[in-house]
Design a protein around this motif. Structure first.
Motif, mmCIF file in Angstrom:
data_model
loop_
_atom_site.group_PDB
_atom_site.id
_atom_site.type_symbol
_atom_site.label_atom_id
_atom_site.label_comp_id
_atom_site.label_asym_id
_atom_site.label_seq_id
_atom_site.Cartn_x
_atom_site.Cartn_y
_atom_site.Cartn_z
ATOM 1 N N VAL A 1 -3.735 -5.692 0.494
ATOM 2 C CA VAL A 1 -4.003 -7.134 0.522
ATOM 3 C C VAL A 1 -5.389 -7.486 1.048
ATOM 4 N N THR A 2 -6.107 -6.505 1.619
ATOM 5 C CA THR A 2 -7.468 -6.802 2.081
ATOM 6 C C THR A 2 -8.474 -6.732 0.923
ATOM 7 N N VAL B 1 0.334 -5.982 9.911
ATOM 8 C CA VAL B 1 0.277 -4.821 10.813
ATOM 9 C C VAL B 1 0.244 -5.287 12.264
ATOM 10 N N ILE C 1 0.830 -1.219 0.000
ATOM 11 C CA ILE C 1 0.000 0.000 0.000
ATOM 12 C C ILE C 1 0.858 1.260 0.000
ATOM 13 N N VAL D 1 -5.923 -7.513 7.875
ATOM 14 C CA VAL D 1 -4.663 -7.489 7.102
ATOM 15 C C VAL D 1 -3.904 -8.803 7.284
HETATM 16 N N1 LIG Z 1 9.263 -7.254 13.007
HETATM 17 C C1 LIG Z 1 9.116 -8.368 13.719
HETATM 18 O O1 LIG Z 1 9.609 -8.468 14.848
HETATM 19 C C2 LIG Z 1 8.371 -9.537 13.146
HETATM 20 C C3 LIG Z 1 8.559 -10.784 13.755
HETATM 21 C C4 LIG Z 1 7.865 -11.889 13.255
HETATM 22 C C5 LIG Z 1 7.022 -11.742 12.168
HETATM 23 N N2 LIG Z 1 6.858 -10.514 11.599
HETATM 24 C C6 LIG Z 1 5.953 -10.440 10.450
HETATM 25 O O2 LIG Z 1 6.702 -10.072 9.299
HETATM 26 C C7 LIG Z 1 5.886 -9.353 8.389
HETATM 27 C C8 LIG Z 1 6.590 -8.076 7.995
HETATM 28 O O3 LIG Z 1 6.736 -7.272 9.153
HETATM 29 P P1 LIG Z 1 7.831 -6.127 9.269
HETATM 30 O O4 LIG Z 1 8.346 -6.170 10.645
HETATM 31 O O5 LIG Z 1 8.742 -6.194 8.110
HETATM 32 O O6 LIG Z 1 6.865 -4.839 9.182
HETATM 33 P P2 LIG Z 1 6.979 -3.474 8.385
HETATM 34 O O7 LIG Z 1 5.984 -2.576 9.023
HETATM 35 O O8 LIG Z 1 8.391 -3.027 8.275
HETATM 36 O O9 LIG Z 1 6.469 -3.888 6.917
HETATM 37 C C9 LIG Z 1 5.139 -4.247 6.683
HETATM 38 C C10 LIG Z 1 4.783 -3.864 5.248
HETATM 39 O O10 LIG Z 1 3.435 -4.278 5.002
HETATM 40 C C11 LIG Z 1 2.785 -3.243 4.304
HETATM 41 N N3 LIG Z 1 1.338 -3.319 4.517
HETATM 42 C C12 LIG Z 1 0.646 -3.068 5.659
HETATM 43 N N4 LIG Z 1 -0.666 -3.215 5.428
HETATM 44 C C13 LIG Z 1 -0.801 -3.580 4.133
HETATM 45 C C14 LIG Z 1 -1.913 -3.871 3.316
HETATM 46 N N5 LIG Z 1 -3.174 -3.796 3.774
HETATM 47 N N6 LIG Z 1 -1.695 -4.223 2.028
HETATM 48 C C15 LIG Z 1 -0.433 -4.272 1.537
HETATM 49 N N7 LIG Z 1 0.660 -3.989 2.257
HETATM 50 C C16 LIG Z 1 0.467 -3.642 3.546
HETATM 51 C C17 LIG Z 1 3.384 -1.961 4.856
HETATM 52 O O11 LIG Z 1 3.159 -0.841 3.984
HETATM 53 C C18 LIG Z 1 4.843 -2.359 4.985
HETATM 54 O O12 LIG Z 1 5.543 -2.084 3.791
HETATM 55 C C19 LIG Z 1 4.549 -9.141 9.081
HETATM 56 O O13 LIG Z 1 3.627 -10.111 8.625
HETATM 57 C C20 LIG Z 1 4.881 -9.372 10.550
HETATM 58 O O14 LIG Z 1 3.761 -9.817 11.277
HETATM 59 C C21 LIG Z 1 7.518 -9.415 12.046
#
Ligand SMILES: NC(=O)c1ccc[n+]([C@@H]2O[C@H](COP(=O)([O-])OP(=O)(O)OC[C@H]3O[C@@H](n4cnc5c(N)ncnc54)[C@H](O)[C@@H]3O)[C@@H](O)[C@H]2O)c1
Length: 269
Positions: A81-82, A110, A55, A131
């Protein structure tokens, strides 16, 4: 928007073992930031063409520019993605541009700074489920539907160590991440004989925009969390990307419905 590849420098060569991804096509939801961005860059270094569905258009274009800068092929696509239409379009457009779809990484997600379970708002609950779970399923549905026409493909979903264990003040997020692992396992069984492998990675804490949001940008909370890590540090986005790429290689040909924990021993405690 695909860049004309220049020869990659030594530093940008693919990591050993991932050369099998050269010429492949990968779609990364959430590829504009954090773990998704690291995956997009890692696929590009391994020689794959990459489509980023996010997004956040401006940040997605920055990832694309960074891939072009190392001689890779990439395109950004606006995708919430929703939305069923937008997830379908992201897949169709990727296949139109690059000719096929071999790997899909579902990283869009998120989280929020949250109170204890009984104090959660319906808004937070609905947003995180929309999401993290519905968006994951809609992405998978579009990706699997296309891959079935090809007869092969690999999906990797971003689950979490919080798909296995819990943390205080995280009920909605923990519930969604448990659901992501269940969805991954169930879908893997549905397509076990179709040539499509579906797996998840379960990272421990990774310092990204999401983590800063979840911890209310509180440096003390960040430090406390870091101190719980057996290695004394967070998992890096590149360390998660390395596992994601492996799950997409022929080396993982009989790995299905797996949640690969990448957490520096955090859940071993
Ligand atoms: N950071 C952590 O500690 C961690 C640990 C385990 C798992 N995760 C998982 O890893 C994944 C990535 O997380 P991250 O830490 O890189 O977060 P981040 O916030 O850096 O990146 C998330 C991305 O998703 C995008 N996004 C959000 N809502 C969206 C939507 N409706 N449609 C399309 N894109 C959308 C955002 O714009 C962003 O670019 C997530 O699923 C999170 O749950 C993160």
């Amino acid at each position: 928007m695909s860049g004309k590849p220049a020869l990659p420098s030594e530093r940008d060569r693919p990591a050993a073992g991932h050369q099998q991804l050269a010429g492949r096509v990968a779609l990364v939801t959430g590829g504009a930031s954090g773990i998704g961005r690291a995956c997009a860059l890692a696929f590009a270094r391994a020689g794959a063409a990459v489509a980023i569905a996010d997004i956040d258009d401006a940040a997605a274009e920055r990832t694309v520019a960074d891939i072009h800068a190392v001689g890779g092929r990439a395109v950004a696509q606006t995708c919430d993605v929703t939305s069923p239409d937008q997830t379908n379009n992201a897949v169709v457009r990727t296949a139109e541009l690059f000719g096929r779809l071999d790997c899909a990484v579902n990283s869009a997600g998120v989280n929020e700074a949250s109170p204890a379970t009984a104090d959660l708002t319906e808004h937070t609950w609905a947003r995180l489920w929309s999401v993290n779970v519905k968006g994951m399923w809609l992405s998978m549905r579009a990706e699997i539907t296309y891959m079935l026409t090809q007869g092969d493909g690999a999906l990797v979903n971003l689950a979490s160590t919080l798909s296995h264990v819990a943390m205080r003040n995280s009920a909605a997020y923990v519930a969604t991440k448990h659901a992501v692992l269940g969805l991954t396992r169930a879908a893997a069984l549905d397509y076990a004989t179709s040539g499509i492998r579906i797996n998840a990675v379960c990272p421990g804490p990774v310092e990204t925009a999401m983590m800063h949001t979840a911890l209310n940008n509180d440096p003390e909370a960040m430090e406390q969390l870091r101190n719980t890590a057996p290695t004394g540090r967070f998992t890096s986005p590149d360390e998660v990307a390395s596992g994601v790429l492996w799950l997409c290689t022929p080396g993982a040909s009989h790995v299905l419905g797996h949640g690969l924990v990448i957490d520096g021993g955090w859940t071993a405690m």
